[in-house]
Design an enzyme around this catalytic site. Structure first.
Site, PDB file in Angstrom:
ATOM      1  N   HIS A  77      29.764  62.793  69.046  1.00 33.17           N
ATOM      2  CA  HIS A  77      29.942  62.564  67.574  1.00 33.17           C
ATOM      3  C   HIS A  77      31.386  62.570  67.243  1.00 33.17           C
ATOM      4  CE1 HIS A  77      29.389  62.581  63.353  1.00 33.17           C
ATOM      5  NE2 HIS A  77      30.031  63.688  63.337  1.00 33.17           N
ATOM      6  N   ASP A 106      52.369  36.719  61.291  1.00 31.69           N
ATOM      7  CA  ASP A 106      51.357  37.517  62.129  1.00 31.69           C
ATOM      8  C   ASP A 106      52.099  38.761  62.643  1.00 31.69           C
ATOM      9  OD1 ASP A 106      49.515  38.170  64.159  1.00 31.69           O
ATOM     10  OD2 ASP A 106      48.900  35.781  64.075  1.00 31.69           O
ATOM     11  N   TRP A 142      34.670  68.435  70.948  1.00 26.52           N
ATOM     12  CA  TRP A 142      35.676  67.062  70.887  1.00 26.52           C
ATOM     13  C   TRP A 142      37.421  67.717  71.313  1.00 26.52           C
ATOM     14  CZ3 TRP A 142      40.207  65.632  68.039  1.00 26.52           C
ATOM     15  CH2 TRP A 142      40.556  66.561  67.103  1.00 26.52           C
ATOM     16  N   SER A 169      45.604  52.125  73.989  1.00 28.25           N
ATOM     17  CA  SER A 169      45.451  51.218  72.958  1.00 28.25           C
ATOM     18  C   SER A 169      46.191  51.561  71.615  1.00 28.25           C
ATOM     19  CB  SER A 169      43.966  51.259  72.779  1.00 28.25           C
ATOM     20  OG  SER A 169      43.740  50.453  71.441  1.00 28.25           O
ATOM     21  N   SER A 170      45.982  52.786  71.103  1.00 30.62           N
ATOM     22  CA  SER A 170      46.833  53.272  70.146  1.00 30.62           C
ATOM     23  C   SER A 170      48.358  53.290  70.023  1.00 30.62           C
ATOM     24  CB  SER A 170      46.473  54.623  69.765  1.00 30.62           C
ATOM     25  OG  SER A 170      45.144  54.761  69.634  1.00 30.62           O
ATOM     26  N   HIS A 253      47.161  68.458  65.233  1.00 31.58           N
ATOM     27  CA  HIS A 253      47.401  68.518  63.566  1.00 31.58           C
ATOM     28  C   HIS A 253      47.963  67.195  63.120  1.00 31.58           C
ATOM     29  CE1 HIS A 253      47.093  70.023  60.027  1.00 31.58           C
ATOM     30  NE2 HIS A 253      48.054  69.536  59.646  1.00 31.58           N
ATOM     31  N   GLU A 255      47.499  64.215  64.576  1.00 35.82           N
ATOM     32  CA  GLU A 255      46.323  63.526  64.520  1.00 35.82           C
ATOM     33  C   GLU A 255      45.498  63.421  63.187  1.00 35.82           C
ATOM     34  OE1 GLU A 255      45.286  61.158  66.411  1.00 35.82           O
ATOM     35  OE2 GLU A 255      43.092  60.970  65.824  1.00 35.82           O
ATOM     36  N   TYR A 257      46.650  63.702  60.415  1.00 36.06           N
ATOM     37  CA  TYR A 257      47.369  63.125  59.221  1.00 36.06           C
ATOM     38  C   TYR A 257      47.481  61.565  59.809  1.00 36.06           C
ATOM     39  CZ  TYR A 257      48.074  67.261  57.090  1.00 36.06           C
ATOM     40  OH  TYR A 257      47.898  68.276  55.964  1.00 36.06           O
ATOM     41  N   SER A 268      46.498  54.604  47.138  1.00 33.80           N
ATOM     42  CA  SER A 268      47.571  54.200  46.206  1.00 33.80           C
ATOM     43  C   SER A 268      47.578  52.792  45.807  1.00 33.80           C
ATOM     44  CB  SER A 268      48.955  54.778  46.877  1.00 33.80           C
ATOM     45  OG  SER A 268      48.947  56.046  47.381  1.00 33.80           O
ATOM     46  N   HIS A 302      47.737  76.635  63.484  1.00 34.53           N
ATOM     47  CA  HIS A 302      46.720  77.482  62.593  1.00 34.53           C
ATOM     48  C   HIS A 302      45.415  77.157  62.774  1.00 34.53           C
ATOM     49  CE1 HIS A 302      47.006  73.434  59.860  1.00 34.53           C
ATOM     50  NE2 HIS A 302      46.202  73.107  60.652  1.00 34.53           N
ATOM     51  N   HIS A 303      45.099  76.244  64.072  1.00 38.54           N
ATOM     52  CA  HIS A 303      43.904  76.099  64.582  1.00 38.54           C
ATOM     53  C   HIS A 303      43.375  77.291  65.576  1.00 38.54           C
ATOM     54  CE1 HIS A 303      43.151  71.945  62.778  1.00 38.54           C
ATOM     55  NE2 HIS A 303      44.559  72.030  63.120  1.00 38.54           N
ATOM     56  N   THR A 328      51.094  67.405  49.508  1.00 34.26           N
ATOM     57  CA  THR A 328      49.798  66.862  49.477  1.00 34.26           C
ATOM     58  C   THR A 328      49.427  66.977  48.010  1.00 34.26           C
ATOM     59  OG1 THR A 328      49.063  67.806  51.726  1.00 34.26           O
ATOM     60  CG2 THR A 328      47.490  66.832  50.248  1.00 34.26           C
ATOM     61  N   LYS A 331      51.111  64.255  45.808  1.00 37.06           N
ATOM     62  CA  LYS A 331      50.239  62.994  45.791  1.00 37.06           C
ATOM     63  C   LYS A 331      48.990  63.075  44.702  1.00 37.06           C
ATOM     64  CE  LYS A 331      51.308  61.022  50.283  1.00 37.06           C
ATOM     65  NZ  LYS A 331      51.425  59.634  49.699  1.00 37.06           N
ATOM     66  N   ARG A 450      29.917  77.434  63.936  1.00 35.53           N
ATOM     67  CA  ARG A 450      29.610  75.910  64.149  1.00 35.53           C
ATOM     68  C   ARG A 450      29.117  75.702  65.652  1.00 35.53           C
ATOM     69  NH1 ARG A 450      35.834  73.634  64.770  1.00 35.53           N
ATOM     70  NH2 ARG A 450      34.966  71.639  65.286  1.00 35.53           N
TER      71      ARG A 450
HETATM   72  C1  HEM Z   1      46.332  70.763  52.377  1.00 42.09           C
HETATM   73  C2  HEM Z   1      46.115  70.414  53.503  1.00 42.09           C
HETATM   74  C3  HEM Z   1      45.451  71.083  54.819  1.00 42.09           C
HETATM   75  C4  HEM Z   1      45.537  72.063  55.121  1.00 42.09           C
HETATM   76  C5  HEM Z   1      46.139  73.454  54.465  1.00 42.09           C
HETATM   77  C6  HEM Z   1      44.445  72.360  56.272  1.00 42.09           C
HETATM   78  C7  HEM Z   1      44.313  73.437  57.141  1.00 42.09           C
HETATM   79  C8  HEM Z   1      43.507  73.601  58.085  1.00 42.09           C
HETATM   80  C9  HEM Z   1      43.238  74.801  58.713  1.00 42.09           C
HETATM   81  C10 HEM Z   1      43.864  76.216  58.583  1.00 42.09           C
HETATM   82  C11 HEM Z   1      42.347  74.489  59.752  1.00 42.09           C
HETATM   83  C12 HEM Z   1      41.822  75.449  61.005  1.00 42.09           C
HETATM   84  C13 HEM Z   1      40.628  75.934  60.596  1.00 42.09           C
HETATM   85  C14 HEM Z   1      39.805  76.724  61.887  1.00 42.09           C
HETATM   86  O1  HEM Z   1      39.646  76.178  62.513  1.00 42.09           O
HETATM   87  O2  HEM Z   1      39.844  77.930  61.697  1.00 42.09           O
HETATM   88  C15 HEM Z   1      41.920  73.041  59.815  1.00 42.09           C
HETATM   89  C16 HEM Z   1      41.178  72.504  60.401  1.00 42.09           C
HETATM   90  C17 HEM Z   1      40.967  71.080  60.592  1.00 42.09           C
HETATM   91  N1  HEM Z   1      41.575  70.285  59.628  1.00 42.09           N
HETATM   92 FE1  HEM Z   1      42.562  70.639  58.032  1.00 42.09          FE
HETATM   93  N2  HEM Z   1      43.984  71.325  56.693  1.00 42.09           N
HETATM   94  C18 HEM Z   1      44.504  70.201  55.721  1.00 42.09           C
HETATM   95  C19 HEM Z   1      44.249  68.851  55.561  1.00 42.09           C
HETATM   96  C20 HEM Z   1      43.384  68.316  56.573  1.00 42.09           C
HETATM   97  C21 HEM Z   1      43.581  66.697  56.587  1.00 42.09           C
HETATM   98  C22 HEM Z   1      44.221  65.920  55.539  1.00 42.09           C
HETATM   99  C23 HEM Z   1      42.698  66.576  57.805  1.00 42.09           C
HETATM  100  C24 HEM Z   1      42.284  64.907  58.120  1.00 42.09           C
HETATM  101  C25 HEM Z   1      42.108  64.084  57.551  1.00 42.09           C
HETATM  102  C26 HEM Z   1      42.098  67.786  58.162  1.00 42.09           C
HETATM  103  C27 HEM Z   1      41.429  67.877  59.443  1.00 42.09           C
HETATM  104  C28 HEM Z   1      40.863  68.920  60.057  1.00 42.09           C
HETATM  105  C29 HEM Z   1      40.204  68.921  61.233  1.00 42.09           C
HETATM  106  C30 HEM Z   1      39.558  67.759  61.681  1.00 42.09           C
HETATM  107  C31 HEM Z   1      39.969  70.221  61.436  1.00 42.09           C
HETATM  108  C32 HEM Z   1      39.273  71.193  62.426  1.00 42.09           C
HETATM  109  C33 HEM Z   1      39.570  70.880  63.696  1.00 42.09           C
HETATM  110  C34 HEM Z   1      38.472  71.442  64.922  1.00 42.09           C
HETATM  111  O3  HEM Z   1      38.487  72.582  64.965  1.00 42.09           O
HETATM  112  O4  HEM Z   1      37.779  70.700  65.356  1.00 42.09           O
HETATM  113  N3  HEM Z   1      42.716  68.886  57.466  1.00 42.09           N
HETATM  114  N4  HEM Z   1      42.804  72.684  58.726  1.00 42.09           N
HETATM  115 CU   LIG Z   2      45.736  71.349  61.437  1.00 48.22          CU
END
Ligand code: HEM
Ligand SMILES: [Cu+2]
Ligand SMILES: [Cu+2]
Lengths: 525, 372
Positions: A77, A106, A142, A169-170, A253, A255, A257, A268, A302-303, A328, A331, A450
Site C-alpha cells: 500500500h 511539447d 515501504w 522513469s522518475s 525526506h 522525497e 517534498y 497556488s 528526524h526519522h 511552510t 506559504k 503502527r
Molecule cells: C512542517 C512540515 C513537516 C515537519 C516538521 C515534519 C516532520 C516529520 C517528522 C519529525 C517525522 C518523523 C516522525 C517519526 O517517524 O517519528 C515525519 C514523518 C513523515 N512525514 Fe513529515 N513533516 C513535515 C511535512 C511533511 C510533508 C509535507 C510530507 C509529505 C507530503 C511529510 C511526509 C512524511 C512521511 C511520509 C513520514 C513518515 C515516514 C515513515 O516513517 O514511513 N511530512 N515528518
Molecule cells: Cu522527514
C-alpha cells in the site's frame, strides 16, 4: 498574452488511432493522460489494500488477514501510493500543463517521455505481481529497513528491481521537465513570470534528479547484501544496519517534498482563480519553495530519533526540522492572504483547495510536534505518525490532485465538470477523511504502534471509527470516477477560458486543448 | 421479504461483536506519566499543542472570515493587492521566534535523555523475533519474556482478557525510584523497546549496543510494545515492566537465583522421554511455534514444516547443530545462548517425536557435547 494555436497543424498531425496511439505516442497530452490513468489504476489497487487493512483493524483479534499478509498489504500500500499514485499523477499534471503554461509545443524530449511512462506499468506489475509468488509479496515496510529486508524471499528482489525501474522513469521524467522549463519558455516568459506550478515542478525535478540515485544506491546495496555476499548493512561483516536508514532518509525526506511541492503549485493556481485576485507574495512563494527544497536535505535524521544518535546530532536535526516550518508557514499565510479581500466562489476545485490549506496545516502541526526529539521518542512508529503523514499526503498531496483534476478537466475534455456530483465527492471525502485519520492522533498518543495487525482492547473504539471513515472515503472515490467519465463523454461545452478568474496561457487555447498547441510560440508581455 | 430481517440480524451481530469490547477508554492524550522524563515529555507536548492550536485559530479564523465576508455571492469585489513586504517579514520572523521558544525545553530534555551515567541498576535487553531477553548483568539473572495471551483469544475463539496482547510470561522487574540503565541490542532484526508511561523508547540494533534509561516514580505494572516492524509477529511482542519496592525487588531476585541453580542441576540429569516431551511442548510453543506453527507444518514458502522434516527425523547431531547455531541469512536463529541444555534437549525431543515424527530422544548431555 497572445496565442497562436494553429488548427492547420492539428489536422496534419492528428493522433493515430487504436492502441498503437497510446503505445507509441510522443505527444505530451497523450502521455499526461496515460500517467493520470495509470495513477488512477494504482489508486484503485492501493486503495483496495487499504480497505483490507482497515477491515482487519476494525476490531481486535485476527479476522480476515493473517499477520504475514497484513505486512504485505501495508508495505505494498505504501509503495504503491507513493511511487504509483502521487508521483505519476503529478508527472501527468506536468506533462499536460507545463508545455501549455509556458507556451511550448511539447516536452523537450518527446521520445524519452514515452519511455519514462511505459516503464511504470512494468514496475507496477512487478510489485503487485510479486504477491503471487511463493512466500508472498514484500512485507518489510515501504522503508525497507535491513536486516528485516534481507530475510525475505524472491519478491524482495523483484521489489528492488521495480524500484530501480521506477527510479529510472522518475529521473528521465524529471530531466525532461527541467529541460522543457529551462529551454522552451515562450518569448517574454522570464523565470520570475512563470506560473507557480511550473516553478514548483522545476524545483521538484531537481530534487528528483538529486535523490532518486541515492535511493537506487541504497536498494542496490540491499540487493548485493541479499544475493552477493556483501555486508553493507550487517554488523557481522563490518557493516551497519543504521547506515541504510541514513541513506534511505537522505532520499526519503526530499522525497516527501517531491510529493508536496507540485501540490503547492496546484493550490497556488486554484486559489487565485476562484478568489479572482492574483496570488499574494509570488516572489516569497518561489523563495519559500526553494528554501524548503534546500532545507529538505538537512533534516533526514528526524526519522531516526530513536536509533540512538549522539545528543548533538539529535539537536541539529531537531533545529533544522523546526526551521522548515518557517517557509511552510509563509506559504499558508500567502494562501490565506490571497483569499483575503477576494471575490470568492466555491467550485469543487476551490473546495478541495480550501480543504487542502486547512488540513495540510494540521499535518504540518503534527510534524512540528514530531520534530521535537523528546516527544518523538514517545510518538515515533505509532499511529500518530500515521496520522501525520496521511494528513500531508492524503488531505495534502491527494486533495491537491483532486483540485487539479476538477480545475483542468474542462481544458482536457472540453466539457464543464458536473459540479453537483463534484460537491458530493468533496463533502463525502472531506468528512470521511477526517473520521479516518483524526482519531489516529489519539491512538498514537495512547500508545498504539503502527504496522500491527491486532491491538490491545483500549484502542478498539477509535479504530472502529477510523475503519468506518476509511470505508466511506474509499467508496466516495467512485464518485470521482463518475465525474471524470461524465466529463469525458459529454456535458456543457467549456469555453477556452473555462473559469472566470483563470489566468495563464493554457486558457488561451481552445477547450479541449488541440492535439498540437503553441506550434508558433505565443508572446508573453 | 427477508431483507430487513437480514439487515437487522447484521446490525445485531455487529453490536454483539462490539459489546465485549466496550472498555471505552476514548483516551485522547499521552498516558499519565510515571517517570520524571515522561512528565517532561508530556509537558512539552502540551505546550506545543497549545501553541499550534492558537496559531490555527488565528490563521483559520482569518481564512473563514474571508470565505464568509469576501464571497462573490455576497457581492464582494476583489481588491487587487498582491504584495506587502512588511507583512511578509513579520510572518516570517514571528514563527521563527515561536520556534526558538519551543526548542528550548526540548533541548534540555534531549540532553537529559542522553545522560545514562551513574545508573543504580543495568539490564541488558536483547530483541529476538519475537520476544525479549532480560539480562541482569550485575546479578547473573537472565530470562526470556514472551507474549502470554493465548492463541485462542487472538483467533477469536475465546473472550479477550483485560490485558489482551499486553501481557508476558516473565516481566522485567525493577526497583522503584532507582535509575535503571537499559543496554539494548538485537539478535536478528531491528526492534524497539518502548514503555510509554516511563518515557523510554530505544531501537535495538543487531550487532550494536545502544543505551537509554528510566527511573520509575511509582510502584506498578507498566506495559509497552515493540515499536519497530520486525516481521510477522511484530504486533505480538509486548513489554511489561513491574516496578517493585526495594524489598520486594530483592525477594524477587533471590527467587530467580534459586531457580537458576535448579536449572543448572538439570543439565547433568537424564530424563525420561515423556518428561522431555511434556517440557519440550511448552518450550516449542513459546519459541518455535510462531514460525514452524503449533501443528509442525510451518508456512509453505516461508518457514519449513518440521513434521516429517529430514533434519528433525534424521541424525540427532545435525539436528542439534542446526538449532544450536541457527542458519545464517535466514530467520532461523541460533538458540545456543537462548535456551539451556535441558530446555534444548526437551524441545529437540519434542520435535523428533511429535506430529508423527519417530526419531530418538535427545538428552541434555548430547546437547552439551555439541556446544562449541
Ligand atoms: C512542517 C512540515 C513537516 C515537519 C516538521 C515534519 C516532520 C516529520 C517528522 C519529525 C517525522 C518523523 C516522525 C517519526 O517517524 O517519528 C515525519 C514523518 C513523515 N512525514 Fe513529515 N513533516 C513535515 C511535512 C511533511 C510533508 C509535507 C510530507 C509529505 C507530503 C511529510 C511526509 C512524511 C512521511 C511520509 C513520514 C513518515 C515516514 C515513515 O516513517 O514511513 N511530512 N515528518
Ligand atoms: Cu522527514
Ligand atoms: Cu517489532
Amino acid at each position: 498574452m497572445d496565442a497562436h494555436a494553429t488548427p492547420a497543424a492539428s489536422v496534419r498531425h492528428g493522433p493515430p488511432t487504436g492502441p498503437m496511439r497510446w503505445l507509441t505516442t510522443t505527444n505530451h497530452k497523450d502521455i499526461g493522460t496515460l500517467y493520470l490513468w495509470f495513477a488512477a489504476t494504482m489508486f484503485l489497487i492501493g486503495g483496495l489494500m487499504a480497505m483490507l487493512i482497515r477491515a482487519e483493524l476494525f476490531q481486535p483479534g485476527l479476522q480476515i488477514v493473517q499477520p504475514e499478509l497484513f505486512n504485505q498489504l501495508t508495505t505494498l500500500h505504501g509503495l504503491i501510493m507513493i511511487f504509483g499514485v502521487i508521483m505519476p499523477a503529478f508527472t501527468g499534471f506536468a506533462n499536460w500543463q507545463v508545455p501549455l503554461m509556458i507556451g511550448a509545443p511539447d516536452m523537450a524530449f518527446p521520445r524519452m517521455n514515452n519511455w519514462s511512462f511505459w516503464l511504470l506499468p512494468v514496475a507496477g506489475g512487478l510489485l503487485v505481481g510479486s504477491m503471487l509468488l511463493p512466500g508472498g509479496g514484500v512485507a518489510g515496510g515501504w522503508t525497507m529497513y535491513p536486516p528485516l529486508f534481507l530475510q525475505g524471499g524472491i519478491s524482495y528482489d523483484l521489489t528492488i528491481f521495480a524500484i530501480h525501474i521506477m527510479g529510472a522513469s522518475s529521473i528521465m521524467g524529471a530531466i525532461n521537465i527541467a529541460t522543457t522549463i529551462l529551454n522552451m519558455r515562450a518569448p517574454g516568459m522570464t523565470l520570475m513570470r512563470m506560473p507557480l506550478f511550473v516553478w514548483t515542478w522545476l524545483i521538484t525535478a531537481y530534487l528528483l534528479i538529486a535523490v532518486m540515485p541515492v535511493l537506487a544506491g541504497a536498494v542496490t546495496m540491499l540487493l548485493t547484501d541479499r544475493n552477493f555476499g556483501t555486508h553493507f548493512f550487517s554488523a557481522a561483516g563490518g557493516g551497519d544496519p543504521v547506515m541504510f536508514q541514513h541513506i534511505f532518509w537522505f532520499f526519503g525526506h526530499p522525497e516527501v517534498y517531491i510529493l508536496i511541492l507540485p501540490a503547492f503549485g496546484i493550490i497556488s493556481t486554484v486559489i487565485p482563480t476562484f478568489s479572482r485576485k492574483p496570488l499574494f507574495g509570488y516572489a516569497s512563494m518561489v523563495y519559500a519553495t526553494a528554501s524548503i527544497a534546500i532545507l529538505s536535505f538537512m533534516v533526514w535524521a528526524h526519522h531516526m530519533f530513536t536509533v540512538g544518535m549522539p545528543a548533538a546530532a539529535q539537536l541539529f536535526f531537531m533545529y533544522a526540522t523546526l526551521l522548515i516550518a518557517v517557509p511552510t508557514g509563509v506559504k499558508v499565510f500567502n494562501w490565506v492572504a490571497t483569499m483575503w479581500q477576494g471575490s470568492i466562489s466555491f467550485e469543487t476545485a476551490m473546495l478541495f483547495a480550501i480543504a487542502f490549506v486547512c488540513l495540510f496545516t494540521i499535518g504540518g502541526f503534527s510534524g512540528l510536534v514530531l520534530a521535537m526529539a523528546p516527544v518523538d521518542i514517545q510518538l515515533h512508529d505509532t499511529y500518530y505518525v500515521v496520522a501525520h503523514f496521511h494528513y500531508v499526503l492524503v488531505t495534502g498531496a491527494l486533495f491537491s490532485i483532486f483540485a487539479g483534476i476538477y480545475y483542468w478537466l474542462p481544458k482536457w475534455t472540453g466539457h464543464r465538470v458536473d459540479e453537483t456530483w463534484g460537491r458530493w465527492h468533496f463533502w463525502l471525502s472531506a468528512i470521511s477523511v477526517n473520521l479516518l485519520f483524526f482519531p489516529m492522533h489519539f491512538l498514537g498518543l495512547a500508545g498504539m504502534p503502527r504496522r500491527i495487525p491486532d491491538y490491545a482492547l483500549q484502542f478498539a473504539d477509535f479504530n472502529r471509527i477510523a475503519s468506518i471513515g476509511g470505508f466511506v472515503f474509499g467508496a466516495s472515490q467512485i464518485l470521482l470516477l463518475i465525474v471524470i467519465l461524465k466529463c469525458i463523454r459529454g456535458g456543457e461545452k467549456a469555453p477556452a477560458r473555462a473559469w472566470e478568474g483563470a489566468e495563464g496561457l493554457e486558457w488561451t487555447v481552445a477547450s479541449p486543448a488541440p492535439y498540437h498547441t503553441f506550434v508558433q510560440p505565443p508572446e508573453v508581455k | 421479504m427477508p431483507r430487513p430481517r437480514a439487515i437487522g440480524a447484521f446490525i445485531a451481530a455487529w453490536l454483539s461483536l462490539s459489546a465485549p469490547l466496550v472498555r471505552a477508554d476514548w483516551r485522547l492524550n499521552l498516558p499519565a506519566p510515571k517517570s520524571e522524563m515522561a512528565a517532561r515529555i508530556y509537558d512539552i507536548h502540551t505546550l506545543i499543542l497549545l501553541v499550534c492550536l492558537a496559531i490555527f485559530v488565528v490563521v483559520f479564523g482569518a481564512m473563514f472570515y474571508a470565505l464568509f465576508r469576501h464571497r462573490k455571492s455576497a457581492g464582494h469585489a476583489a481588491r487587487h493587492f498582491h504584495e506587502n513586504t512588511s507583512v511578509e517579514v513579520i510572518w516570517t520572523v514571528i514563527p521563527f521566534l515561536i520556534l526558538i521558544g519551543m526548542a528550548w525545553p526540548a533541548t534540555k530534555a534531549v540532553l537529559d535523555q542522553k545522560d545514562t551515567a551513574n545508573p543504580d541498576l543495568t539490564v541488558k535487553v536483547t530483541g529476538y523475533q519475537w520476544k525479549w531477553e532480560y539480562d541482569y548483568l550485575q546479578d547473573g539473572v537472565k530470562f526470556m519474556s514472551v507474549l502470554a495471551t493465548p492463541r485462542e483469544q487472538i483467533e477469536n475463539k475465546a473472550a479477550k482478557g483485560k490485558n489482551y496482547l499486553l501481557e508476558v510470561d516473565e516481566p522485567l522487574v525493577v526497583p522503584v525510584g532507582k535509575k535503571v540503565r537499559i543496554l539494548l541490542t538485537s539478535n536478528d532484526v531491528i526492534h524497539a523497546w518502548w514503555v510509554q508511561e516511563l518515557g523510554v523508547k530505544q531501537d535495538a540494533i543487531p550487532g550494536f549496543i545502544r543505551d537509554t534509561w528510566f527511573r520509575a516514580d511509582e510502584i506498578g505494572t507498566y506495559r509497552g510494545q515493540c515499536a519497530e516492524l520486525c516481521g510477522k509477529d511484530h504486533g505480538f511482542m509486548p513489554i511489561v515492566v513491574e516496578v517493585k519496592s526495594e524489598a520486594d525487588y530483592q525477594a524477587w531476585l533471590a527467587g530467580r537465583k534459586a531457580r537458576l541453580a535448579l536449572a543448572a542441576a538439570d543439565a547433568d540429569k537424564v530424563f525420561g522421554v515423556d518428561e522431555l516431551k511434556a517440557r519440550g511442548e511448552k518450550i516449542y510453543a513459546a519459541n518455535c511455534a510462531a514460525c514452524h506453527q503449533a501443528d509442525g507444518k510451518g508456512l509453505p514458502g516461508v518457514f519449513p514444516g518440521l513434521a516429517g522434516s529430514r533434519v528433525a527425523t534424521g541424525p540427532a547431531a545435525a539436528h542439534i547443530d542446526l538449532v544450536l547455531r541457527g542458519k545464517d541469512g535466514t530467520a532461523m536463529a541460533a538458540y545456543k545462548d537462548q535456551l539451556n541444555d535441558a530446555d534444548l534437549a526437551a524441545v529437540l525431543t519434542y520435535e523428533r517425536t511429535a506430529w508423527g515424527n519417530a526419531a530418538d530422544a535427545v538428552q541434555p548431555a548430547h546437547v552439551k557435547a555439541r556446544r562449541d
